[in-house]
Design an enzyme around this catalytic site. Sequence first.
Site, PDB file in Angstrom:
ATOM      1  N   GLU A   1     -10.339  -1.558   6.230  1.00 21.12           N
ATOM      2  CA  GLU A   1      -9.370  -1.823   6.571  1.00 21.12           C
ATOM      3  C   GLU A   1      -9.023  -3.069   8.313  1.00 21.12           C
ATOM      4  O   GLU A   1      -8.126  -2.904   9.059  1.00 21.12           O
ATOM      5  CB  GLU A   1      -7.992  -0.847   6.646  1.00 21.12           C
ATOM      6  CG  GLU A   1      -6.478  -0.756   7.800  1.00 21.12           C
ATOM      7  CD  GLU A   1      -5.296  -0.583   7.347  1.00 21.12           C
ATOM      8  OE1 GLU A   1      -4.507  -0.416   7.738  1.00 21.12           O
ATOM      9  OE2 GLU A   1      -5.592   0.882   6.840  1.00 21.12           O
TER      10      GLU A   1
ATOM     11  N   SER B   1      -2.911   8.198  13.843  1.00 21.09           N
ATOM     12  CA  SER B   1      -2.665   8.681  14.494  1.00 21.09           C
ATOM     13  C   SER B   1      -4.205   8.601  15.565  1.00 21.09           C
ATOM     14  O   SER B   1      -5.529   8.592  14.673  1.00 21.09           O
ATOM     15  CB  SER B   1      -1.768  10.054  15.244  1.00 21.09           C
ATOM     16  OG  SER B   1      -2.298  11.011  14.190  1.00 21.09           O
TER      17      SER B   1
ATOM     18  N   GLU C   1      -4.792  11.107  17.500  1.00 25.24           N
ATOM     19  CA  GLU C   1      -5.400  12.832  16.920  1.00 25.24           C
ATOM     20  C   GLU C   1      -6.208  12.338  15.311  1.00 25.24           C
ATOM     21  O   GLU C   1      -7.181  13.588  15.865  1.00 25.24           O
ATOM     22  CB  GLU C   1      -4.732  13.138  16.819  1.00 25.24           C
ATOM     23  CG  GLU C   1      -3.722  13.714  18.161  1.00 25.24           C
ATOM     24  CD  GLU C   1      -2.129  12.615  18.332  1.00 25.24           C
ATOM     25  OE1 GLU C   1      -1.839  12.581  19.801  1.00 25.24           O
ATOM     26  OE2 GLU C   1      -2.499  11.466  17.874  1.00 25.24           O
TER      27      GLU C   1
ATOM     28  N   SER D   1       4.306  -1.164   4.138  1.00 28.77           N
ATOM     29  CA  SER D   1       4.538  -2.884   4.776  1.00 28.77           C
ATOM     30  C   SER D   1       4.599  -4.182   3.638  1.00 28.77           C
ATOM     31  O   SER D   1       3.399  -4.043   2.082  1.00 28.77           O
ATOM     32  CB  SER D   1       2.849  -3.510   5.853  1.00 28.77           C
ATOM     33  OG  SER D   1       3.242  -2.388   6.770  1.00 28.77           O
TER      34      SER D   1
ATOM     35  N   GLN E   1       0.278  -1.205  -0.278  1.00 31.10           N
ATOM     36  CA  GLN E   1      -0.229   0.192   0.254  1.00 31.10           C
ATOM     37  C   GLN E   1       0.880   1.225   0.223  1.00 31.10           C
ATOM     38  O   GLN E   1       1.571   1.595   0.908  1.00 31.10           O
ATOM     39  CB  GLN E   1      -0.799   0.224   1.367  1.00 31.10           C
ATOM     40  CG  GLN E   1      -1.846   0.971   1.716  1.00 31.10           C
ATOM     41  CD  GLN E   1      -2.668   1.189   2.785  1.00 31.10           C
ATOM     42  OE1 GLN E   1      -3.636   0.388   2.876  1.00 31.10           O
ATOM     43  NE2 GLN E   1      -2.637   1.908   3.849  1.00 31.10           N
ATOM     44  N   GLY E   2       0.633   1.924  -0.777  1.00 36.50           N
ATOM     45  CA  GLY E   2       1.837   3.188  -1.173  1.00 36.50           C
ATOM     46  C   GLY E   2       0.774   4.480  -0.943  1.00 36.50           C
ATOM     47  O   GLY E   2       0.269   5.114  -1.675  1.00 36.50           O
ATOM     48  N   TYR E   3       0.874   4.600   0.597  1.00 33.58           N
ATOM     49  CA  TYR E   3      -0.356   5.921   0.865  1.00 33.58           C
ATOM     50  C   TYR E   3       0.762   7.234   1.503  1.00 33.58           C
ATOM     51  O   TYR E   3       0.897   8.080   1.593  1.00 33.58           O
ATOM     52  CB  TYR E   3      -1.502   5.650   1.887  1.00 33.58           C
ATOM     53  CG  TYR E   3      -2.889   5.473   1.419  1.00 33.58           C
ATOM     54  CD1 TYR E   3      -2.838   4.679   0.253  1.00 33.58           C
ATOM     55  CD2 TYR E   3      -3.610   5.314   2.498  1.00 33.58           C
ATOM     56  CE1 TYR E   3      -3.884   4.120  -0.165  1.00 33.58           C
ATOM     57  CE2 TYR E   3      -5.019   5.058   1.604  1.00 33.58           C
ATOM     58  CZ  TYR E   3      -5.142   4.631   0.342  1.00 33.58           C
ATOM     59  OH  TYR E   3      -6.354   4.135   0.076  1.00 33.58           O
ATOM     60  N   SER E   4       1.032   6.470   3.326  1.00 32.27           N
ATOM     61  CA  SER E   4       1.873   7.547   3.761  1.00 32.27           C
ATOM     62  C   SER E   4       3.071   8.254   2.943  1.00 32.27           C
ATOM     63  O   SER E   4       3.949   7.427   2.321  1.00 32.27           O
ATOM     64  CB  SER E   4       2.610   7.192   5.155  1.00 32.27           C
ATOM     65  OG  SER E   4       1.326   6.465   5.541  1.00 32.27           O
TER      66      SER E   4
END
Length: 379
Positions: free
Chosen positions: A233, A359, A361, A149, A114-117
């Site tokens: 998820e 997170s 938050e 990951s 997964q290419g998100y962050s």
Amino acid sequence: MDFAFGPDDDAFRQEARTWLMAHHPEGRSHAWERELGRAGWIGIGWSEDGYGNRRASLTQQVVWAEEYARAGAPARLGHIGENLLAPTLLAHGTRAQKERFLPAVARGEELWCQGYSEPDAGSDLAGLRTAAVRDQDTYRVSGQKIWTSLAQDADWCFVLARTDPGSRRHHGLSFLLVPMDQPGRVDVRPIRQMTGTSEFNEVFFDGAEARADHLVGGEGNGWRVAMSLLGHERGVSTLAQQIGFAQELERIVRLAVDGGAVDDPVLRDRLVRQWAELRTMRWNALRTLGRSDEDPGAPSVAKLLWGGWHQRLGELAMAVRGAGAAMGPDDWSIERPYELDPLQRLFLFTRADTIYGGSDEIQRNIIAERVLGLPREPR
């Protein structure tokens, strides 16, 4: 609400348990994924014919996930393809995309990441900078992803990238399927963590190619597709995750009893509280299962619950062991300077539980804005 499983679920549970007892590899591998695929255990929850394997109700999906965790079977290399990409393609993909990618996932033949962050856009995903430029029938992707990951094993990556160079925040993003085997254009670098292991990676894209017909959901609609994926998820897999949590808690309780730490009333209270909270998480997960469209805050509530709980469990493991928790193995040597036992790894890894996957938050902001209707936080 009735949380009990029916006779069909019990029969399904026995079938799953019997198969897992007869097929139990030493560790995760691509060969294990293919074995699961041949036996029909990948894609059991997919709703459309011809793409997955055997049919299974929602409760039977829970049964399989629980039995897999209870058997101590290895962590899945195919988890991201089966549980994240596949539901997303079923909801937003074209027929050609489904026919191309889903059978390969169901057979355990193609692995995904997964290419998100990104370094400056982790929990605040809308701030990502990775760009994809259209060049006739191809997009060229350039940028950096982080905390990816299984990138070292993946054949494909679904990438959230900015296709409108003048856009800001969640506007102008697209969801692309990018092959990883592009030497010189895709570079995977493992990230060594304080546990001594490297579960995560940095991924650098330097003009990596993605076919235009591998754009999911239409150009500029990537944010909608990405948010749909994040809802998956925290579905059935959350209940399987809780089986692993229960096994970790059982180990800590046994250690407290054997070592006498359970005689401390404060530690005993903490152990009981962890057990009660885990039971509550299970009922909440069952209550909200399959209702992410009706309850947009359910995934965020689940993440807040288990992230904090698991982090406290790691702290409790160290408290039960006392000063000995800081000691290394008896056979420490220069050749093996950094060996951790399972509970030490648990403590160190759970430091990140309230950060990765969104997170605390960010999860509270989602609940405040999308569920409670509170005004957005000023930027």
